[in-house]
Enzyme design. Structure first.
Site, PDB file in Angstrom:
ATOM      1  N   GLY A   1      14.995   8.727  12.542  1.00 12.17           N
ATOM      2  CA  GLY A   1      15.727   9.703  11.738  1.00 12.17           C
ATOM      3  C   GLY A   1      15.822   9.365  10.261  1.00 12.17           C
ATOM      4  O   GLY A   1      16.230  10.191   9.455  1.00 12.17           O
TER       5      GLY A   1
ATOM      6  N   ILE B   1      11.966   8.967   4.429  1.00 14.14           N
ATOM      7  CA  ILE B   1      11.218   8.171   3.456  1.00 14.14           C
ATOM      8  C   ILE B   1      10.560   9.107   2.440  1.00 14.14           C
ATOM      9  O   ILE B   1       9.889  10.069   2.822  1.00 14.14           O
ATOM     10  CB  ILE B   1      10.182   7.273   4.186  1.00 14.14           C
ATOM     11  CG1 ILE B   1       9.350   6.457   3.186  1.00 14.14           C
ATOM     12  CG2 ILE B   1       9.251   8.094   5.089  1.00 14.14           C
ATOM     13  CD1 ILE B   1       8.464   5.409   3.862  1.00 14.14           C
ATOM     14  N   PRO B   2      10.762   8.871   1.144  1.00 14.82           N
ATOM     15  CA  PRO B   2      10.114   9.719   0.123  1.00 14.82           C
ATOM     16  C   PRO B   2       8.592   9.713   0.277  1.00 14.82           C
ATOM     17  O   PRO B   2       8.004   8.664   0.585  1.00 14.82           O
ATOM     18  CB  PRO B   2      10.543   9.073  -1.203  1.00 14.82           C
ATOM     19  CG  PRO B   2      11.827   8.366  -0.890  1.00 14.82           C
ATOM     20  CD  PRO B   2      11.657   7.872   0.528  1.00 14.82           C
TER      21      PRO B   2
ATOM     22  N   GLY C   1       5.769   6.464  -3.088  1.00  9.01           N
ATOM     23  CA  GLY C   1       6.524   5.284  -3.484  1.00  9.01           C
ATOM     24  C   GLY C   1       5.817   4.585  -4.624  1.00  9.01           C
ATOM     25  O   GLY C   1       4.683   4.926  -4.977  1.00  9.01           O
TER      26      GLY C   1
ATOM     27  N   GLY D   1       4.145   1.137  -5.703  1.00  8.04           N
ATOM     28  CA  GLY D   1       3.660  -0.175  -5.308  1.00  8.04           C
ATOM     29  C   GLY D   1       4.092  -1.205  -6.333  1.00  8.04           C
ATOM     30  O   GLY D   1       4.307  -0.871  -7.507  1.00  8.04           O
TER      31      GLY D   1
ATOM     32  N   TYR E   1       4.000 -11.062  -3.225  1.00  5.43           N
ATOM     33  CA  TYR E   1       3.743 -10.609  -4.601  1.00  5.43           C
ATOM     34  C   TYR E   1       4.457 -11.512  -5.616  1.00  5.43           C
ATOM     35  O   TYR E   1       4.168 -11.450  -6.817  1.00  5.43           O
ATOM     36  CB  TYR E   1       4.184  -9.150  -4.800  1.00  5.43           C
ATOM     37  CG  TYR E   1       3.525  -8.152  -3.866  1.00  5.43           C
ATOM     38  CD1 TYR E   1       2.334  -8.454  -3.195  1.00  5.43           C
ATOM     39  CD2 TYR E   1       4.086  -6.891  -3.658  1.00  5.43           C
ATOM     40  CE1 TYR E   1       1.751  -7.534  -2.335  1.00  5.43           C
ATOM     41  CE2 TYR E   1       3.493  -5.971  -2.795  1.00  5.43           C
ATOM     42  CZ  TYR E   1       2.338  -6.296  -2.134  1.00  5.43           C
ATOM     43  OH  TYR E   1       1.762  -5.387  -1.276  1.00  5.43           O
TER      44      TYR E   1
ATOM     45  N   LYS F   1       7.774  -7.260   3.080  1.00  5.57           N
ATOM     46  CA  LYS F   1       6.795  -7.661   4.098  1.00  5.57           C
ATOM     47  C   LYS F   1       6.826  -9.170   4.326  1.00  5.57           C
ATOM     48  O   LYS F   1       6.992  -9.944   3.383  1.00  5.57           O
ATOM     49  CB  LYS F   1       5.377  -7.246   3.661  1.00  5.57           C
ATOM     50  CG  LYS F   1       5.261  -5.814   3.180  1.00  5.57           C
ATOM     51  CD  LYS F   1       3.828  -5.403   2.881  1.00  5.57           C
ATOM     52  CE  LYS F   1       3.783  -4.057   2.171  1.00  5.57           C
ATOM     53  NZ  LYS F   1       3.879  -4.172   0.703  1.00  5.57           N
TER      54      LYS F   1
END
Lengths: 204, 144
Positions: free
Chosen positions: B29, B32-33, B36, B38, B71, B99
């Site tokens: 439910g 999510i746009p 996005g 990155g 990152y 992640k």
């Protein structure tokens, strides 16, 4: 291209599920709302979907007009996952290790350029509009304000027509840019071994 | 009351209204746009530049940020997200992903790695957490 990392290991499903159960515990504790996979293949997802208590909500994967991954895309959607597409404009800023002479350039494709010209937008916007119209979530990167804004505007622009979508569907080149060669786990393998190309998980 | 105080966040004049960005519904439910930002700066963009771009992106209407421990910029992005939240954007309007990196696939390493990303990003929950690659590395965490 950079050679493989010496500490790389193959996919071992049992180990992956050990990781996955820890992610499930984070959901149980309310620390994360959704969990998902990335850089997967159909045979790997088959096993994860079979064994997961909480199914992956998304699969993040490389997706751009020259690398459409139609079979995996349709598999992901059919199983209720949302595809998130990385390198949506062909990753012009990708690291040197991920560049090969065979790579193609999405934003120079005549079909993309022509659609952009007709819509009065940059070819980059066409790539993003293709992603959104198709149903994947693009995650473009830029640090330039005008690029960030132009990218975001594609989410509130007119979707591509059926004709334009069909034209782009026909320009797939199976051009994977992020090949993952550093993850090869033994010598004398090629990066294709990471992606289970014959439909089964590459033996360890 | 000034315009800035009426707005949840000082959106730029030419911003896209975040309420107009369509969202997709995830199986549980959550919404999510459909686009996005990155945050992988590759080998040419510094973490500070990425963090500044996150702040600018929020002013332009972005609410979805795709991050990852590998990152190397989550503490810097976290500072930008704190600025965004302190200015009045509601946490539930943001969608933040991180992640798990390949060197932390050991059973005892997953939760601490998640908690580090959570702390670095300055949040008390994440919207989405991914296994970055299905290939672990054997190098122990302590030596990284």
């Amino acid at each position: 291209m950079t050679s493989r990392a010496h500490d790389a290991k193959p996919y071992i499903h049992e180990n992956y599920m050990t990781v996955w159960r820890q992610l499930e515990s984070l959901v149980d504790r309310g620390l994360v709302r959704n969990i998902g996979t990335s850089n997967m293949t159909i045979p790997k997802l088959e096993l994860v979907l079979r064994d997961a208590r909480i199914k992956p909500a998304v699969n993040e994967m490389e997706l751009h007009p020259h690398f459409q991954q139609r079979e995996l895309f349709e598999y992901v959607v059919a199983r209720g996952m949302v595809p998130i597409g990385y390198s949506p404009i062909g990753s012009p800023g990708r690291p040197e290790r991920d560049r090969t002479p065979e790579d193609t350039v999405d934003v120079e494709d005549p079909v993309i350029v022509d659609i952009g010209r007709r819509r009065g937008v940059h070819p980059v916007s066409v790539c993003l509009q293709w992603a959104i119209t198709r149903g994947q979530i693009p995650i473009p990167f830029s640090v330039k304000r005008h690029n960030l804004l132009a990218n975001l505007k594609t989410a509130v622009s007119e979707p591509l027509s059926t004709t334009d979508m069909a034209a782009i569907a026909a320009i797939g080149k199976n051009c994977r840019l992020i090949k993952g060669q550093v993850f090869l786990w033994k010598d004398n393998q090629s990066w294709e071994d990471l992606w289970d190309q014959d439909g089964r998980i590459t033996p360890t | 009351m000034s315009k800035a105080m009426n707005r949840p966040y000082p959106l730029a004049d030419d911003a896209v209204d975040p309420d107009h960005i369509p969202r997709k519904t995830l199986p549980n439910g959550a919404r999510i746009p459909v686009i996005g930002m990155g945050t992988f700066g590759s080998d040419s963009v510094t973490g500070d530049q990425v963090a500044a771009a996150v702040l600018e992106a929020a002013r332009l209407g972005y609410r979805h940020f795709d991050c990852a421990a590998v990152y190397g910029n989550e503490p810097l992005i976290g500072a930008s997200l704190r600025t965004v939240l302190e200015s009045g954007v509601k946490r539930e309007d943001l969608f933040v992903t991180s992640k798990l990196w390949n060197n932390n696939h050991g059973e005892a390493d997953v939760v601490p790695s998640f908690e580090k990303s959570l702390r670095d990003l300055g949040l008390d929950y994440l919207d989405l957490y991914l296994v970055h690659w299905p290939f672990p590395t054997t190098t122990p965490r302590a030596s990284m």
